[in-house]
Design a protein around this motif. Structure first.
Motif, PDB file in Angstrom:
ATOM      1  N   LEU A 124      16.099 -48.214 -88.546  1.00  0.00           N
ATOM      2  CA  LEU A 124      16.163 -48.411 -87.096  1.00  0.00           C
ATOM      3  C   LEU A 124      17.095 -47.392 -86.441  1.00  0.00           C
ATOM      4  N   GLU A 125      18.168 -47.061 -87.133  1.00  0.00           N
ATOM      5  CA  GLU A 125      19.101 -46.083 -86.589  1.00  0.00           C
ATOM      6  C   GLU A 125      18.531 -44.660 -86.664  1.00  0.00           C
ATOM      7  N   GLU A 126      17.967 -44.324 -87.816  1.00  0.00           N
ATOM      8  CA  GLU A 126      17.548 -42.941 -88.035  1.00  0.00           C
ATOM      9  C   GLU A 126      16.174 -42.637 -87.431  1.00  0.00           C
ATOM     10  N   GLU A 127      15.218 -43.539 -87.592  1.00  0.00           N
ATOM     11  CA  GLU A 127      13.853 -43.264 -87.112  1.00  0.00           C
ATOM     12  C   GLU A 127      13.642 -43.659 -85.655  1.00  0.00           C
ATOM     13  N   ALA A 128      14.311 -44.734 -85.221  1.00  0.00           N
ATOM     14  CA  ALA A 128      14.127 -45.194 -83.846  1.00  0.00           C
ATOM     15  C   ALA A 128      15.275 -44.766 -82.936  1.00  0.00           C
ATOM     16  N   GLY A 129      16.352 -44.309 -83.512  1.00  0.00           N
ATOM     17  CA  GLY A 129      17.492 -43.862 -82.713  1.00  0.00           C
ATOM     18  C   GLY A 129      18.206 -44.980 -81.978  1.00  0.00           C
ATOM     19  N   LEU A 130      18.191 -46.188 -82.552  1.00  0.00           N
ATOM     20  CA  LEU A 130      18.798 -47.337 -81.898  1.00  0.00           C
ATOM     21  C   LEU A 130      20.190 -47.625 -82.436  1.00  0.00           C
ATOM     22  N   THR A 131      21.055 -48.117 -81.576  1.00  0.00           N
ATOM     23  CA  THR A 131      22.257 -48.791 -82.030  1.00  0.00           C
ATOM     24  C   THR A 131      21.836 -50.136 -82.595  1.00  0.00           C
ATOM     25  N   VAL A 132      22.432 -50.558 -83.681  1.00  0.00           N
ATOM     26  CA  VAL A 132      22.024 -51.807 -84.339  1.00  0.00           C
ATOM     27  C   VAL A 132      23.182 -52.792 -84.319  1.00  0.00           C
ATOM     28  N   TYR A 133      22.901 -53.997 -83.825  1.00  0.00           N
ATOM     29  CA  TYR A 133      23.865 -55.094 -83.822  1.00  0.00           C
ATOM     30  C   TYR A 133      23.338 -56.191 -84.747  1.00  0.00           C
ATOM     31  N   VAL A 134      24.192 -56.670 -85.641  1.00  0.00           N
ATOM     32  CA  VAL A 134      23.767 -57.627 -86.664  1.00  0.00           C
ATOM     33  C   VAL A 134      24.507 -58.950 -86.502  1.00  0.00           C
ATOM     34  N   SER A 135      23.743 -60.021 -86.478  1.00  0.00           N
ATOM     35  CA  SER A 135      24.282 -61.378 -86.545  1.00  0.00           C
ATOM     36  C   SER A 135      23.931 -61.929 -87.918  1.00  0.00           C
ATOM     37  N   SER A 136      24.938 -62.413 -88.650  1.00  0.00           N
ATOM     38  CA  SER A 136      24.693 -62.862 -90.018  1.00  0.00           C
ATOM     39  C   SER A 136      25.475 -64.131 -90.317  1.00  0.00           C
ATOM     40  N   GLU A 137      24.790 -65.109 -90.903  1.00  0.00           N
ATOM     41  CA  GLU A 137      25.466 -66.344 -91.325  1.00  0.00           C
ATOM     42  C   GLU A 137      26.372 -66.101 -92.519  1.00  0.00           C
ATOM     43  N   ASP A 172       6.548 -54.601 -95.501  1.00  0.00           N
ATOM     44  CA  ASP A 172       5.742 -54.752 -94.290  1.00  0.00           C
ATOM     45  C   ASP A 172       6.617 -55.157 -93.101  1.00  0.00           C
ATOM     46  N   PHE A 173       7.582 -56.026 -93.354  1.00  0.00           N
ATOM     47  CA  PHE A 173       8.485 -56.473 -92.297  1.00  0.00           C
ATOM     48  C   PHE A 173       9.302 -55.310 -91.745  1.00  0.00           C
ATOM     49  N   VAL A 174       9.898 -54.526 -92.627  1.00  0.00           N
ATOM     50  CA  VAL A 174      10.710 -53.388 -92.181  1.00  0.00           C
ATOM     51  C   VAL A 174       9.844 -52.395 -91.415  1.00  0.00           C
ATOM     52  N   ASP A 175       8.650 -52.112 -91.935  1.00  0.00           N
ATOM     53  CA  ASP A 175       7.738 -51.196 -91.240  1.00  0.00           C
ATOM     54  C   ASP A 175       7.386 -51.714 -89.846  1.00  0.00           C
ATOM     55  N   ALA A 176       7.135 -53.017 -89.732  1.00  0.00           N
ATOM     56  CA  ALA A 176       6.771 -53.594 -88.446  1.00  0.00           C
ATOM     57  C   ALA A 176       7.916 -53.490 -87.444  1.00  0.00           C
ATOM     58  N   ALA A 177       9.139 -53.737 -87.913  1.00  0.00           N
ATOM     59  CA  ALA A 177      10.299 -53.640 -87.018  1.00  0.00           C
ATOM     60  C   ALA A 177      10.460 -52.220 -86.497  1.00  0.00           C
ATOM     61  N   VAL A 178      10.320 -51.246 -87.385  1.00  0.00           N
ATOM     62  CA  VAL A 178      10.455 -49.847 -86.977  1.00  0.00           C
ATOM     63  C   VAL A 178       9.309 -49.454 -86.039  1.00  0.00           C
ATOM     64  N   ALA A 179       8.105 -49.936 -86.321  1.00  0.00           N
ATOM     65  CA  ALA A 179       6.960 -49.619 -85.463  1.00  0.00           C
ATOM     66  C   ALA A 179       7.173 -50.149 -84.046  1.00  0.00           C
ATOM     67  N   LEU A 180       7.686 -51.369 -83.920  1.00  0.00           N
ATOM     68  CA  LEU A 180       7.968 -51.908 -82.591  1.00  0.00           C
ATOM     69  C   LEU A 180       9.074 -51.120 -81.900  1.00  0.00           C
ATOM     70  N   ALA A 181      10.080 -50.742 -82.677  1.00  0.00           N
ATOM     71  CA  ALA A 181      11.219 -50.032 -82.097  1.00  0.00           C
ATOM     72  C   ALA A 181      10.843 -48.646 -81.598  1.00  0.00           C
ATOM     73  N   THR A 182       9.822 -48.058 -82.165  1.00  0.00           N
ATOM     74  CA  THR A 182       9.413 -46.702 -81.773  1.00  0.00           C
ATOM     75  C   THR A 182       8.200 -46.697 -80.841  1.00  0.00           C
ATOM     76  N   ASP A 183       7.749 -47.874 -80.437  1.00  0.00           N
ATOM     77  CA  ASP A 183       6.594 -47.992 -79.547  1.00  0.00           C
ATOM     78  C   ASP A 183       7.083 -48.079 -78.100  1.00  0.00           C
ATOM     79  N   PRO A 184       6.877 -47.067 -77.279  1.00  0.00           N
ATOM     80  CA  PRO A 184       7.409 -47.087 -75.915  1.00  0.00           C
ATOM     81  C   PRO A 184       6.755 -48.120 -75.001  1.00  0.00           C
ATOM     82  N   ASP A 185       5.602 -48.644 -75.409  1.00  0.00           N
ATOM     83  CA  ASP A 185       4.890 -49.607 -74.575  1.00  0.00           C
ATOM     84  C   ASP A 185       5.102 -51.058 -75.010  1.00  0.00           C
ATOM     85  N   ALA A 186       5.845 -51.268 -76.088  1.00  0.00           N
ATOM     86  CA  ALA A 186       5.994 -52.623 -76.626  1.00  0.00           C
ATOM     87  C   ALA A 186       6.643 -53.560 -75.614  1.00  0.00           C
TER      88      ALA A 186
END
Length: 345
Positions: free
Chosen positions: A209-222, A299-313
């Protein structure tokens, strides 16, 4: 009217906070019995809701059983003292048992088909069981179905408005592209026998997400994060997490609750589901196109990156959210109507 809300989990705070506050504002006597679990009491304090913790999480093999026995005893004394006209809870066995024993009507909200034992020891004692319309189980005459999700009790437009200043106060630029990730601890009763994302999986998701989509990533974890990801923890207080979700470019994670929250806020959502079956609310959210659920990690990781790089999502999700809201209710309004009716019966 005298109403007692039993709030034993952070999600219950969000579910009931508006109803409790509205009843109190109308002059009704409202008592909130809380529980020391995660940020439950912090959220109640932040919402300005007075409460009394009855128990806290107990460790050890039989910790949960010990706690719930203690909670039933303390709740029994509390209900005798407060003398409510109605008890409101979310699949809480202590609340259901005590209410039945003392002849007080109990309204139970329930939305998970995989509650197992918790459901079997709670619903038979409830006066009314309120479930989403798409809920896949039948409780007979006591069940009432409504068009909505629990999350629309606090994220319906009548209850929530995006506020970018709330993020700026926490040091987050709402105009900067970012992703929100949520990782659960897989320690709940319905998680037994299932495994979710490994540390390596979490690291891959963040890096892509950081490298391919260029996003800052915030993580919430139990649970604990890998040491190299710990600096990505969400920088906002718990009560502002929905503001963080509302302004995010994408949500990804293995939390069903936060996936639903992101979806009803029109945030493009990728959800990892390690279970073989699916909850009824996700069947609906899939039909609206508001959640993409994947069962394989790659598949999950690919889907997240695909949404993050889709300008119309984002535009697609906003349109789909409007379609969903046109068919769903303000769940807090429904809750208040039901509580008043049951209390007066």
């Amino acid at each position: 009217m005298r109403a007692l809300f039993d709030v034993s989990h952070p999600a219950h705070v969000h579910l009931f906070k508006h109803a409790a506050a509205e009843l109190g504002g109308e002059g009704h006597d409202v008592f909130v019995a809380s529980r020391e679990k995660d940020v439950t009491t912090d959220l109640l304090d932040a919402a300005g809701i007075a409460h009394s913790p009855l128990t806290g999480v107990c460790d050890g093999r039989y910790g949960t059983a010990r706690e719930w026995v203690a909670r039933e005893g303390r709740l029994l004394r509390l209900v005798r003292r407060f003398d409510p006209d109605v008890v409101v809870s979310r699949l809480n066995p202590a609340a259901a048992h005590v209410s039945r024993l003392l002849g007080v009507p109990n309204v139970v909200f329930h939305d998970s088909e995989f509650a197992g034992l918790l459901e079997r020891v709670t619903t038979p004692f409830a006066t009314v069981v309120c479930t989403p319309a798409g809920f896949g189980r039948d409780f007979g005459e006591r069940q009432r179905r409504y068009e909505g999700f629990h999350e629309l009790a606090y994220l319906h437009p009548a209850r929530f408005e995006p506020d970018p200043d709330a993020l700026r106060e926490a040091g987050v630029d709402p105009d900067e592209p970012y992703a929100v990730l949520r990782f659960v601890a897989m320690g709940a009763h319905h998680d037994v026998g299932h495994e979710s994302l490994s540390p390596a999986d979490k690291r891959e998701l963040v890096e892509r997400l950081e490298e391919e989509a260029g996003l800052t990533v915030y993580v919430s974890s139990e649970g604990p994060l890998p040491a190299d990801l710990d600096d990505r923890r969400v920088p906002v207080p718990p009560e502002a997490v929905h503001q963080l979700l509302a302004h995010a470019d994408v949500y990804a994670g293995d939390s069903g609750t936060m996936a639903t929250e992101a979806a009803v806020l029109a945030t493009p959502t990728a959800r990892f589901n390690p279970y073989g079956d699916e909850m009824g609310n996700f069947h609906e959210l899939h039909e609206y196109g508001l959640v993409r659920t994947l069962h394989g990690v790659s598949d999950f990781v690919d889907a997240a990156v695909a949404l993050a790089t889709d300008p119309d999502a984002g535009d697609r999700w906003r349109t789909r959210r409007r379609d969903m809201l046109a068919e769903k209710v303000d769940v807090t309004a429904y809750m208040l109507e039901t509580v008043r009716e049951v209390a007066a019966a």
